[in-house]
Every structure is written in structure tokens, then in C-alpha cells.
Design a protein around this motif. Structure first.
Motif, PDB file in Angstrom:
ATOM      1  N   ASN A 260       0.839  -1.188   0.000  1.00 28.02           N
ATOM      2  CA  ASN A 260       0.000   0.000   0.000  1.00 28.02           C
ATOM      3  C   ASN A 260       0.881   1.247   0.000  1.00 28.02           C
ATOM      4  OD1 ASN A 260      -2.417   1.430   0.061  1.00 28.02           O
ATOM      5  ND2 ASN A 260      -2.552   1.401   2.296  1.00 28.02           N
ATOM      6  N   ARG A 261       0.503   2.236  -0.774  1.00 27.88           N
ATOM      7  CA  ARG A 261       1.301   3.456  -0.854  1.00 27.88           C
ATOM      8  C   ARG A 261       1.421   4.138   0.509  1.00 27.88           C
ATOM      9  NH1 ARG A 261       0.791   6.838  -6.299  1.00 27.88           N
ATOM     10  NH2 ARG A 261       0.882   8.508  -4.728  1.00 27.88           N
ATOM     11  N   GLN A 262       2.505   4.865   0.686  1.00 22.95           N
ATOM     12  CA  GLN A 262       2.717   5.568   1.950  1.00 22.95           C
ATOM     13  C   GLN A 262       1.698   6.686   2.151  1.00 22.95           C
ATOM     14  OE1 GLN A 262       4.617   4.822   4.385  1.00 22.95           O
ATOM     15  NE2 GLN A 262       6.111   3.392   3.541  1.00 22.95           N
ATOM     16  N   ARG A 270      -3.845   1.363  -2.618  1.00 22.44           N
ATOM     17  CA  ARG A 270      -3.184   1.592  -3.910  1.00 22.44           C
ATOM     18  C   ARG A 270      -1.873   0.820  -3.936  1.00 22.44           C
ATOM     19  NH1 ARG A 270      -2.600   7.757  -5.412  1.00 22.44           N
ATOM     20  NH2 ARG A 270      -2.418   6.837  -7.507  1.00 22.44           N
ATOM     21  N   ALA A 272       1.627   0.199  -4.678  1.00 17.66           N
ATOM     22  CA  ALA A 272       2.610   1.263  -4.889  1.00 17.66           C
ATOM     23  C   ALA A 272       3.289   1.228  -6.246  1.00 17.66           C
ATOM     24  CB  ALA A 272       3.660   1.209  -3.782  1.00 17.66           C
ATOM     25  N   ASP A 273       3.605   0.047  -6.735  1.00 14.09           N
ATOM     26  CA  ASP A 273       4.395  -0.040  -7.966  1.00 14.09           C
ATOM     27  C   ASP A 273       3.672  -0.700  -9.125  1.00 14.09           C
ATOM     28  OD1 ASP A 273       6.699   1.058  -6.661  1.00 14.09           O
ATOM     29  OD2 ASP A 273       6.973  -0.891  -5.694  1.00 14.09           O
ATOM     30  N   GLU A 308      -2.685   0.661 -12.817  1.00 14.22           N
ATOM     31  CA  GLU A 308      -2.734   0.800 -11.356  1.00 14.22           C
ATOM     32  C   GLU A 308      -3.717  -0.214 -10.771  1.00 14.22           C
ATOM     33  OE1 GLU A 308      -3.865   3.991  -7.865  1.00 14.22           O
ATOM     34  OE2 GLU A 308      -2.482   4.565  -9.459  1.00 14.22           O
TER      35      GLU A 308
END
Length: 354
Positions: A260-262, A270, A272-273, A308
Motif C-alpha cells: 500500500n502506498r505511503q 493503492r 505502490a508499484d 494501477e
């Protein structure tokens, strides 16, 4: 810490030992009881020997729920606790009939668990007066076999805050999901809200309260899927979400490890990559609403966001730019709220019959 239960209503079988070996990978403690009315207590001594030897071999703590009568019927004496220590027992959860003066004395020999739900200020004062070793005292909640009798979360939280103020190490139970304990077979949770919830989801919910130090599986069994979720979390620090197919061509694309994104989003996890990976082109698929647990991948209409991967934390409407690739199974939906900024999670196909 996490712990599991092993009951002595029957001999420990090779199958039991095999599951205990799996659990010992990530769990640090064991619990058993010596005073369940429907059990044959005359077999407790032999069976406790097997369980205790396992605990010693794997360096697990072993808490035993006792009463004076049950110890006597099993061939032990409350005046000779060293016999239990020699078998591998590291702590005793005391029955209400054992008074505080005795408990204070026992605390000088081994770890003692008191009934967290019924412990009062008067009990604490008496234990202090009798010179109890408070570094050896813990507060363990009950589990509740009968539906509708488990504790309310607000009450538990208030009680736990008081217990922590007194310096107690606090424990509670969550239900298992295999070999449920009779005679009710309705799970053994501390909180009524957790009855019917998966063990892992209930454990994470208790852990996030911040007022529980130890979480034990109340029932005597976990499914292989639940064991894997605990092992993934404890060994790899990730949460596994099981998903079912919804007819998308991109199911295999979303399966795997994610982070998960920061910058944690309100509505979605989300990955992240994800959009910087190997996905070169994502075709639009039929519009579908995005309920909680929908696993999505942005298609070409989202331009630079194409590829995404997200998991919905809140229900969202259909979007022609977003393909729904899979759906988190109902049992794992509560886990989504425990995946916070920067946390790793795994999306895998569900191999159960759900």
C-alpha cells in the motif's frame, strides 16, 4: 503475542501434533483447561504430559485453566505446583474459588492469570496486601461458548484500560474455524462481535485496540487457510487477501504481492508499484460497480494511470476507466481496514468453497 488452544477431552493424535507443529512456527503460547465439566479429568495427567512436552520442545508458554477439584481429580495437588512446572506448565489461570491469599503465594512460583472480566479494585488491594509478585500476574478474559453471551467491545476496552493502569498484562480469545469446541460448536470468542468472524480478522481487530497484549485462539483448531494467514503475517509481515474470479481477463495480473502506498488513500488500497510493472496495455472491460473488496486495474482510458491496481475500502460506482479484476471473499473483507500506509499485502486465489 498469539497463542492457540489444545484441549484434553481426547488423546493428542498424530494429526493434532502435526497441526501444533504448524502453529508453533508463528505462535508463542498454548492454552488448555483442566475443568471442563464434560471432559474425563482422570485422563488429564497423561494428556497434559504430552502437551507440556511439546511446549517445552518448542519453547512455548503453556497456560492451564485450573480449579482445586480438577487438579485433585487429575492426580495433582495445588500445594505441589512444581509437578506442573516439571511437565512444562508455565502458568495457571485461577478459578474463582481460589482466594487472593493463595494466589499471592502461587505468584512467587510461576505466572498466574486472573479473571480479567471480574477482577476488582478490592482484589488488587488484597493481592498487594498479601505480597503478590505483580510481575508474575496476568489478566485473562474468558471465552464464551454460548451465543449472545460474549462481551461488548466498549466494555472490554474500558476494562482493559483499567487493567493496564494496574500494570496487568492482558489477554483475550478469538474463535477458531476448525474443530469448534462442543457442546455449542459456536466458537469461543471473548467478544460477541467476533463470533463467526475468521480467527485472523478477529485477532487483528483485537490487536489494533492497543489494550490486549496476548491473543489466543479459543477453539482447538484452525483451517489450513487461517494458519497460512497467521504465518504470512508473523513471518513476512503481510496480510493475505483471498479473492474470487469475476470474469475479468486480468485476474492473474492482480494476483501476487503488493504494498500500500505511503500516502494512504481514503477509499482504496493503492498498490505502490503496480502501474510501473510489466502491464503494457489494459483493454477496457464491462463496467462493474466496485463494492468493498473489489480488486481493480485501471485500463487505457485512465491514460498514465493505466495498470494501477487497487482494492476498494469503500463502495464506489462503476467507472469506464476501471476494470474489476477480482473480489475479496466475504470472510477477508474485515482485513482490508487493517492494511495501512506502507503495509504489504498479498492477493491470492481462494481455494475454499466459498
Amino acid at each position: 503475542m498469539f497463542g492457540f488452544s489444545v484441549f484434553m477431552n481426547q488423546d493428542v493424535t498424530p494429526s493434532d501434533l502435526a497441526q501444533m507443529e504448524e502453529l508453533a512456527v508463528s505462535f508463542d503460547g498454548m492454552f488448555t483447561s483442566m475443568h471442563i465439566p464434560e471432559d474425563d479429568s482422570t485422563r488429564y495427567r497423561e494428556r497434559l504430559g504430552v502437551i507440556g512436552a511439546f511446549a517445552k520442545r518448542h519453547q512455548l508458554s503453556l497456560m492451564v485453566d485450573i480449579s482445586g477439584n480438577a487438579l485433585t481429580e487429575a492426580g495433582f495437588s495445588i500445594d505441589r505446583l512444581e509437578e506442573l512446572i516439571d511437565l512444562g506448565v508455565t502458568g495457571l489461570r485461577m478459578d474463582y474459588a481460589i482466594d487472593n491469599q493463595q494466589i499471592a503465594q502461587f505468584s512467587k512460583q510461576m505466572r498466574i492469570a486472573l479473571n480479567a472480566s471480574t477482577l476488582t479494585e478490592k482484589d488488587v488491594q488484597e493481592l498487594q496486601t498479601y505480597g503478590a509478585d505483580f510481575t508474575q500476574l496476568e489478566a485473562w478474559h474468558n471465552y464464551y461458548p454460548r451465543p449472545e453471551t460474549g462481551l461488548a467491545e466498549e466494555w472490554l476496552q474500558a476494562k482493559n484500560r483499567w487493567l493496564k493502569e494496574q500494570g496487568f498484562y492482558v489477554q483475550a480469545f478469538v474463535p477458531g474455524d476448525d474443530r469448534l469446541r462442543g457442546p455449542m460448536y459456536a466458537g469461543l470468542p471473548t467478544l460477541e462481535d467476533h463470533r463467526g468472524m475468521t480467527p485472523f480478522a478477529a485477532a487483528l481487530a483485537l490487536q489494533e485496540t492497543g489494550t490486549v497484549d496476548a491473543i489466543y485462539i479459543g477453539d482447538g483448531g484452525l483451517t489450513r487457510q487461517s494458519i497460512q494467514q497467521f504465518n504470512d503475517y508473523m513471518q513476512q509481515n503481510l496480510i493475505t487477501l483471498r479473492v474470487k474470479a469475476v470474469g475479468s481477463a486480468y485476474l492473474d495480473t492482480v494476483i501476487g504481492l503488493h504494498q500500500n502506498r505511503q500516502d494512504e488513500a481514503r477509499d482504496v488500497l493503492r498498490s505502490a508499484d503496480a502501474r510501473f510493472g510489466d502491464v503494457s496495455f489494459v483493454k477496457p472491460e464491462a463496467r462493474m460497480p466496485r463494492p468493498i473488496g473489489a480488486v481493480t486495474i485501471d485500463n487505457q482510458a485512465y491514460e498514465r494511470y493505466m495498470g494501477e491496481i487497487q482494492v476498494c475500502k469503500n463502495a464506489l460506482p462503476a467507472d469506464p476507466r476501471v476494470n474489476v479484476a477480482a473480489q475479496v471473499i466475504a470472510a477477508d473483507l474485515p482485513l482490508i481496514q487493517h492494511i495501512h500506509a506502507g503495509m504489504r499485502f498479498k492477493i491470492e486465489r481462494d481455494d475454499s468453497n466459498e
